[in-house]
Write a protein that holds these residues in place. Structure first.
Motif, PDB file in Angstrom:
ATOM      1  N   PHE A 199       0.789  -1.233   0.000  1.00  0.00           N
ATOM      2  CA  PHE A 199       0.000   0.000   0.000  1.00  0.00           C
ATOM      3  C   PHE A 199       0.826   1.291   0.000  1.00  0.00           C
ATOM      4  O   PHE A 199       0.297   2.341  -0.359  1.00  0.00           O
ATOM      5  N   CYS A 200       2.083   1.215   0.419  1.00  0.00           N
ATOM      6  CA  CYS A 200       2.825   2.449   0.686  1.00  0.00           C
ATOM      7  C   CYS A 200       4.170   2.514  -0.030  1.00  0.00           C
ATOM      8  O   CYS A 200       5.092   1.770   0.329  1.00  0.00           O
ATOM      9  N   PRO A 201       4.333   3.423  -0.970  1.00  0.00           N
ATOM     10  CA  PRO A 201       5.647   3.617  -1.610  1.00  0.00           C
ATOM     11  C   PRO A 201       6.690   4.174  -0.652  1.00  0.00           C
ATOM     12  O   PRO A 201       7.887   3.984  -0.850  1.00  0.00           O
ATOM     13  N   LEU A 202       6.232   4.887   0.399  1.00  0.00           N
ATOM     14  CA  LEU A 202       7.137   5.469   1.388  1.00  0.00           C
ATOM     15  C   LEU A 202       6.865   4.860   2.754  1.00  0.00           C
ATOM     16  O   LEU A 202       5.736   4.470   3.062  1.00  0.00           O
ATOM     17  N   VAL A 203       7.907   4.830   3.593  1.00  0.00           N
ATOM     18  CA  VAL A 203       7.752   4.219   4.913  1.00  0.00           C
ATOM     19  C   VAL A 203       8.593   4.970   5.940  1.00  0.00           C
ATOM     20  O   VAL A 203       9.664   5.492   5.630  1.00  0.00           O
ATOM     21  N   CYS A 204       8.072   5.021   7.165  1.00  0.00           N
ATOM     22  CA  CYS A 204       8.789   5.562   8.310  1.00  0.00           C
ATOM     23  C   CYS A 204       8.801   4.471   9.379  1.00  0.00           C
ATOM     24  O   CYS A 204       7.740   4.028   9.822  1.00  0.00           O
ATOM     25  N   VAL A 205       9.976   4.025   9.760  1.00  0.00           N
ATOM     26  CA  VAL A 205      10.100   2.985  10.785  1.00  0.00           C
ATOM     27  C   VAL A 205      10.038   3.628  12.169  1.00  0.00           C
ATOM     28  O   VAL A 205      10.683   4.640  12.432  1.00  0.00           O
ATOM     29  N   LEU A 206       9.240   3.017  13.056  1.00  0.00           N
ATOM     30  CA  LEU A 206       9.158   3.450  14.453  1.00  0.00           C
ATOM     31  C   LEU A 206       9.778   2.368  15.327  1.00  0.00           C
ATOM     32  O   LEU A 206       9.396   1.198  15.240  1.00  0.00           O
ATOM     33  N   ASP A 207      10.717   2.761  16.168  1.00  0.00           N
ATOM     34  CA  ASP A 207      11.392   1.810  17.046  1.00  0.00           C
ATOM     35  C   ASP A 207      11.391   2.353  18.469  1.00  0.00           C
ATOM     36  O   ASP A 207      12.087   3.324  18.771  1.00  0.00           O
ATOM     37  N   ARG A 216      12.107   5.246   0.763  1.00  0.00           N
ATOM     38  CA  ARG A 216      11.349   4.397  -0.152  1.00  0.00           C
ATOM     39  C   ARG A 216      11.204   3.017   0.467  1.00  0.00           C
ATOM     40  O   ARG A 216      12.148   2.456   1.034  1.00  0.00           O
ATOM     41  N   THR A 217      10.010   2.452   0.369  1.00  0.00           N
ATOM     42  CA  THR A 217       9.745   1.151   0.980  1.00  0.00           C
ATOM     43  C   THR A 217      10.647   0.064   0.415  1.00  0.00           C
ATOM     44  O   THR A 217      11.186  -0.766   1.156  1.00  0.00           O
ATOM     45  N   GLU A 218      10.837   0.047  -0.896  1.00  0.00           N
ATOM     46  CA  GLU A 218      11.670  -0.990  -1.502  1.00  0.00           C
ATOM     47  C   GLU A 218      13.121  -0.886  -1.038  1.00  0.00           C
ATOM     48  O   GLU A 218      13.808  -1.906  -0.893  1.00  0.00           O
ATOM     49  N   ARG A 219      13.586   0.323  -0.779  1.00  0.00           N
ATOM     50  CA  ARG A 219      14.950   0.479  -0.276  1.00  0.00           C
ATOM     51  C   ARG A 219      15.060  -0.085   1.141  1.00  0.00           C
ATOM     52  O   ARG A 219      16.046  -0.757   1.483  1.00  0.00           O
ATOM     53  N   LEU A 220      14.058   0.186   1.955  1.00  0.00           N
ATOM     54  CA  LEU A 220      14.054  -0.362   3.309  1.00  0.00           C
ATOM     55  C   LEU A 220      14.135  -1.882   3.284  1.00  0.00           C
ATOM     56  O   LEU A 220      14.891  -2.498   4.038  1.00  0.00           O
ATOM     57  N   LEU A 221      13.355  -2.506   2.399  1.00  0.00           N
ATOM     58  CA  LEU A 221      13.271  -3.960   2.373  1.00  0.00           C
ATOM     59  C   LEU A 221      14.513  -4.612   1.774  1.00  0.00           C
ATOM     60  O   LEU A 221      14.762  -5.795   2.007  1.00  0.00           O
ATOM     61  N   SER A 222      15.285  -3.852   1.002  1.00  0.00           N
ATOM     62  CA  SER A 222      16.490  -4.427   0.401  1.00  0.00           C
ATOM     63  C   SER A 222      17.764  -3.983   1.100  1.00  0.00           C
ATOM     64  O   SER A 222      18.731  -4.746   1.178  1.00  0.00           O
ATOM     65  N   THR A 226      19.038   0.455   9.883  1.00  0.00           N
ATOM     66  CA  THR A 226      19.063   0.283  11.337  1.00  0.00           C
ATOM     67  C   THR A 226      18.686  -1.148  11.706  1.00  0.00           C
ATOM     68  O   THR A 226      18.131  -1.896  10.901  1.00  0.00           O
ATOM     69  N   VAL A 227      18.981  -1.490  12.962  1.00  0.00           N
ATOM     70  CA  VAL A 227      18.662  -2.824  13.460  1.00  0.00           C
ATOM     71  C   VAL A 227      17.154  -3.054  13.418  1.00  0.00           C
ATOM     72  O   VAL A 227      16.675  -4.104  12.959  1.00  0.00           O
ATOM     73  N   ALA A 228      16.379  -2.064  13.874  1.00  0.00           N
ATOM     74  CA  ALA A 228      14.926  -2.204  13.883  1.00  0.00           C
ATOM     75  C   ALA A 228      14.391  -2.379  12.473  1.00  0.00           C
ATOM     76  O   ALA A 228      13.517  -3.215  12.220  1.00  0.00           O
ATOM     77  N   ALA A 229      14.895  -1.575  11.523  1.00  0.00           N
ATOM     78  CA  ALA A 229      14.438  -1.668  10.137  1.00  0.00           C
ATOM     79  C   ALA A 229      14.768  -3.033   9.548  1.00  0.00           C
ATOM     80  O   ALA A 229      13.965  -3.631   8.834  1.00  0.00           O
ATOM     81  N   ALA A 230      15.956  -3.548   9.852  1.00  0.00           N
ATOM     82  CA  ALA A 230      16.348  -4.854   9.325  1.00  0.00           C
ATOM     83  C   ALA A 230      15.431  -5.959   9.843  1.00  0.00           C
ATOM     84  O   ALA A 230      15.027  -6.857   9.100  1.00  0.00           O
ATOM     85  N   ARG A 231      15.096  -5.908  11.123  1.00  0.00           N
ATOM     86  CA  ARG A 231      14.202  -6.914  11.690  1.00  0.00           C
ATOM     87  C   ARG A 231      12.816  -6.834  11.070  1.00  0.00           C
ATOM     88  O   ARG A 231      12.210  -7.849  10.726  1.00  0.00           O
ATOM     89  N   LEU A 232      12.302  -5.623  10.928  1.00  0.00           N
ATOM     90  CA  LEU A 232      10.973  -5.452  10.338  1.00  0.00           C
ATOM     91  C   LEU A 232      10.966  -5.846   8.867  1.00  0.00           C
ATOM     92  O   LEU A 232       9.940  -6.277   8.344  1.00  0.00           O
ATOM     93  N   ALA A 233      12.098  -5.689   8.197  1.00  0.00           N
ATOM     94  CA  ALA A 233      12.195  -6.056   6.788  1.00  0.00           C
ATOM     95  C   ALA A 233      12.362  -7.559   6.595  1.00  0.00           C
ATOM     96  O   ALA A 233      12.333  -8.044   5.463  1.00  0.00           O
TER      97      ALA A 233
END
Length: 350
Positions: A199-207, A216-222, A226-233
């Motif tokens: 649903f979202c081309p952009l993302v903000c991670v909350l930790d 960009r969401t695809e950048r986060l997932l690839s 951060t540690v939190a972003a990696a776990r969520l991805a």
């Protein structure tokens, strides 16, 4: 920019500090339970007052702690879709939808409700009560009630959290179609990466209350930062990194030394960076196969690297035909160029 948020909020021992902007593109707030996602939405909607900061929607100041501005929820023109949809149980579908109309004569409101019933395919359920509706009908009723008021911003608080997998597929498509025709901004809260990806081309991670920069969401997932972003991805192989020298980090948990290409506090070893190797190849690491599992439709091999600390496990993506025998030895090699160097979210406190 359509929505600008920069707020702080203290609730007991929990502190929220987040800042982001949107510009007509759906934004996902991605975080684990207790990260502050719902608190953020409540502050934007006006049902909770931040301690400090500023919220601006399409040029209108909704909240400004310095100027002592805090518009009540009914004056913010924001639609809020709750996890359980929050339909009025003693009202029919039609009455629930009409409750969202903020303008017009009785005849005009009735005409709007008729249009919404048709748009959301609820004509046959117009006289039913929420308790008799399917999950899909409940969601469509809640969306119709929100959108009939023509909000400037739509807040979605984990709309699929209480829905089974088969129904979720249907509702995801219906919600996707709805958002495609919605002219305002959207903030979508979730703890699942696949929902945010859809649903979202952009993302903000909350930790733990700390909002990281929007990306960009695809950048986060690839390539998480951060540690939190990696776990969520969905990255599984993460470990603390200790500076050993200007050119190297020590990964004590895994008994490894790796190049210090970037400043970091943790290192991530992507599953596809673990390659099968001959026992006598340079850099080969002896591992024990602990078993296999399936994630995202792919087989993952669970490995215990030799001389690592007890409990250390690597997830590897070898393909469908390798590493079938549990407890047998296996040699691998790590592609060091594929390592991801991670920061802590505390570096982004606003």
């Amino acid at each position: 920019m359509a929505l600008s948020v920069r707020i702080q909020k203290q609730i007991g021992g929990f502190s929220l500090s987040i800042a982001f902007e949107t510009d007509g593109v759906p934004l996902g707030l991605l975080g684990a339970s207790g990260a502050g996602k719902s608190v953020t939405l409540q502050c934007i909607a006006g049902t909770m007052r931040p301690d400090a900061g500023r919220i601006v929607l399409n040029g209108r100041v909704l909240f400004d702690s310095e100027r002592r501005i805090c518009l009540p929820p009914q004056k913010r023109n924001i639609g809020f879709l709750f996890q359980q949809y929050a339909l009025f149980p003693n009202m029919t579908v039609r009455q629930n939808i009409l409750a969202g109309v903020r303008f017009g004569t009785r005849k005009e409101r009735q005409a709007l409700a008729d249009r919404m019933l048709t748009t959301f395919r609820l004509e046959d359920a117009a006289r039913q009560y929420p308790a008799t509706l399917s999950g899909g009908q409940q969601q469509r009723t809640a969306l119709a009630r929100i959108l009939i008021g023509q909000p400037e911003l739509l807040l979605l608080d984990e709309p699929f959290s209480a829905i089974d997998v088969s129904l979720k597929r249907t509702l995801s498509q219906e919600l996707s179609d709805t958002l495609a025709h919605f002219g305002g901004d959207v903030v979508f809260v979730s703890h699942e990466r696949d929902e945010v990806r859809r649903f979202c081309p952009l993302v903000c991670v909350l930790d733990h209350g700390i909002g990281e920069p929007v990306q960009r969401t695809e950048r986060l997932l690839s390539s998480p930062e951060t540690v939190a972003a990696a776990r969520l991805a969905g990255f599984a192989n993460l470990t603390p990194a200790e500076p050993l020298s200007p050119d190297a980090y020590r990964l004590a948990e895994w008994n490894l030394t790796v190049p210090a290409r970037l400043p970091c506090s943790w290192v991530c070893l992507p599953e596809n960076a673990i390659r099968l190797s001959a026992p006598d190849a340079p850099g080969a690491i002896r591992c024990t196969v602990l078993g296999t599992t399936y994630e995202d439709g792919r087989k993952k091999v669970l490995l215990f690297p030799e001389n690592a600390q007890k409990g250390a496990i690597w997830y590897a993506d070898f393909g469908p035909d390798d590493a079938e025998s549990k407890n047998r030895p296996l040699w691998i090699k790590i592609d060091e160029k594929a390592l991801i160097y991670l920061k802590n979210s505390t570096e982004f406190i606003h």
